[in-house]
Design a protein around this motif. Structure first.
Motif, mmCIF file in Angstrom:
data_model
loop_
_atom_site.group_PDB
_atom_site.id
_atom_site.type_symbol
_atom_site.label_atom_id
_atom_site.label_comp_id
_atom_site.label_asym_id
_atom_site.label_seq_id
_atom_site.Cartn_x
_atom_site.Cartn_y
_atom_site.Cartn_z
ATOM 1 N N GLN A 5 31.244 54.910 17.141
ATOM 2 C CA GLN A 5 31.650 56.141 16.472
ATOM 3 C C GLN A 5 31.148 56.224 15.035
ATOM 4 O O GLN A 5 30.944 57.311 14.518
ATOM 5 C CB GLN A 5 33.170 56.281 16.490
ATOM 6 N N GLN A 6 30.915 55.106 14.386
ATOM 7 C CA GLN A 6 30.428 55.173 13.012
ATOM 8 C C GLN A 6 28.961 55.571 12.949
ATOM 9 O O GLN A 6 28.458 55.911 11.891
ATOM 10 C CB GLN A 6 30.666 53.867 12.288
ATOM 11 N N TYR A 7 28.248 55.549 14.088
ATOM 12 C CA TYR A 7 26.849 55.946 14.112
ATOM 13 C C TYR A 7 26.604 57.263 14.832
ATOM 14 O O TYR A 7 25.468 57.601 15.119
ATOM 15 C CB TYR A 7 25.992 54.847 14.752
ATOM 16 N N LEU A 8 27.655 58.007 15.140
ATOM 17 C CA LEU A 8 27.510 59.311 15.781
ATOM 18 C C LEU A 8 28.257 60.372 14.990
ATOM 19 O O LEU A 8 29.338 60.127 14.484
ATOM 20 C CB LEU A 8 28.058 59.284 17.210
ATOM 21 N N SER A 9 27.679 61.549 14.915
ATOM 22 C CA SER A 9 28.338 62.700 14.307
ATOM 23 C C SER A 9 28.371 63.811 15.343
ATOM 24 O O SER A 9 27.311 64.349 15.710
ATOM 25 C CB SER A 9 27.565 63.151 13.064
ATOM 26 N N PRO A 10 29.557 64.160 15.848
ATOM 27 C CA PRO A 10 29.648 65.201 16.875
ATOM 28 C C PRO A 10 29.093 66.546 16.410
ATOM 29 O O PRO A 10 28.521 67.288 17.209
ATOM 30 C CB PRO A 10 31.140 65.305 17.173
ATOM 31 N N VAL A 11 29.246 66.860 15.132
ATOM 32 C CA VAL A 11 28.739 68.130 14.613
ATOM 33 C C VAL A 11 27.209 68.161 14.694
ATOM 34 O O VAL A 11 26.612 69.134 15.176
ATOM 35 C CB VAL A 11 29.213 68.355 13.159
ATOM 36 N N ILE A 12 26.567 67.101 14.239
ATOM 37 C CA ILE A 12 25.106 67.019 14.280
ATOM 38 C C ILE A 12 24.622 66.999 15.727
ATOM 39 O O ILE A 12 23.632 67.643 16.076
ATOM 40 C CB ILE A 12 24.606 65.772 13.520
ATOM 41 N N MET A 13 25.335 66.277 16.585
ATOM 42 C CA MET A 13 24.943 66.208 17.982
ATOM 43 C C MET A 13 25.030 67.586 18.646
ATOM 44 O O MET A 13 24.127 67.989 19.385
ATOM 45 C CB MET A 13 25.829 65.206 18.732
ATOM 46 N N LEU A 53 21.635 61.640 0.605
ATOM 47 C CA LEU A 53 20.629 60.679 1.043
ATOM 48 C C LEU A 53 21.150 59.249 0.965
ATOM 49 O O LEU A 53 21.547 58.776 -0.108
ATOM 50 C CB LEU A 53 19.372 60.825 0.170
ATOM 51 N N SER A 54 21.201 58.605 2.115
ATOM 52 C CA SER A 54 21.486 57.177 2.197
ATOM 53 C C SER A 54 20.919 56.678 3.515
ATOM 54 O O SER A 54 20.646 57.457 4.432
ATOM 55 C CB SER A 54 22.988 56.884 2.113
ATOM 56 N N VAL A 55 20.748 55.392 3.635
ATOM 57 C CA VAL A 55 20.207 54.809 4.854
ATOM 58 C C VAL A 55 21.148 55.058 6.029
ATOM 59 O O VAL A 55 20.716 55.391 7.131
ATOM 60 C CB VAL A 55 19.940 53.299 4.665
ATOM 61 N N GLN A 56 22.449 54.914 5.784
ATOM 62 C CA GLN A 56 23.414 55.129 6.859
ATOM 63 C C GLN A 56 23.376 56.577 7.347
ATOM 64 O O GLN A 56 23.436 56.824 8.553
ATOM 65 C CB GLN A 56 24.825 54.771 6.423
ATOM 66 N N ASN A 57 23.258 57.545 6.439
ATOM 67 C CA ASN A 57 23.186 58.949 6.856
ATOM 68 C C ASN A 57 21.916 59.223 7.657
ATOM 69 O O ASN A 57 21.938 60.005 8.611
ATOM 70 C CB ASN A 57 23.264 59.876 5.648
ATOM 71 N N LEU A 58 20.808 58.599 7.274
ATOM 72 C CA LEU A 58 19.572 58.754 8.052
ATOM 73 C C LEU A 58 19.743 58.199 9.469
ATOM 74 O O LEU A 58 19.334 58.833 10.448
ATOM 75 C CB LEU A 58 18.412 58.043 7.357
ATOM 76 N N ILE A 59 20.369 57.032 9.581
ATOM 77 C CA ILE A 59 20.569 56.417 10.894
ATOM 78 C C ILE A 59 21.519 57.254 11.737
ATOM 79 O O ILE A 59 21.267 57.505 12.920
ATOM 80 C CB ILE A 59 21.081 54.970 10.742
ATOM 81 N N VAL A 60 22.627 57.708 11.147
ATOM 82 C CA VAL A 60 23.600 58.521 11.883
ATOM 83 C C VAL A 60 22.954 59.817 12.358
ATOM 84 O O VAL A 60 23.146 60.238 13.502
ATOM 85 C CB VAL A 60 24.846 58.804 11.016
ATOM 86 N N GLY A 61 22.176 60.460 11.509
ATOM 87 C CA GLY A 61 21.504 61.697 11.897
ATOM 88 C C GLY A 61 20.496 61.476 13.002
ATOM 89 O O GLY A 61 20.425 62.250 13.964
#
Length: 92
Positions: A5-13, A53-61
């Motif tokens: 869940q920390q690597y998925l965003s339902p809104v973006i998906m 901008l962060s590495v985690q946000n890039l990975i999640v997106g």
């Protein structure tokens, strides 16, 4: 489950799923095998635009954009949609 869940965003998906269906039906010049790449890039761009901008946000997106492709494939297999012969000559 918490780790996933920390690597998925339902809104973006959800947004990528809608954009992927729009690209598939409205832009015939983009082959189907490039749609996951496009959705991954769109997901990363949307996530960075929404949360900075962060590495985690890039990975999640990126993961959320690619997951939208998986959700579409699961829906397609469960509903037994026919293969479009114009885009896939000879089957899948």
């Amino acid at each position: 489950m918490v780790e996933i869940q920390q690597y998925l965003s339902p809104v973006i998906m959800g947004l990528c799923l809608l954009l992927g269906n729009t690209i598939k039906t409205s832009v015939p010049k983009i082959p189907n095998n490039y749609i996951p790449l496009v959705l991954g890039l769109i997901g990363a761009i949307l996530m960075v635009a929404l949360n900075g901008l962060s590495v985690q946000n890039l990975i999640v997106g990126l993961v959320s954009g690619l997951s939208a492709t998986g959700v579409h494939q699961i829906k397609k297999e469960l509903t037994n949609e026919e293969v479009d012969e114009h885009r896939y000559p000879g089957g899948r």
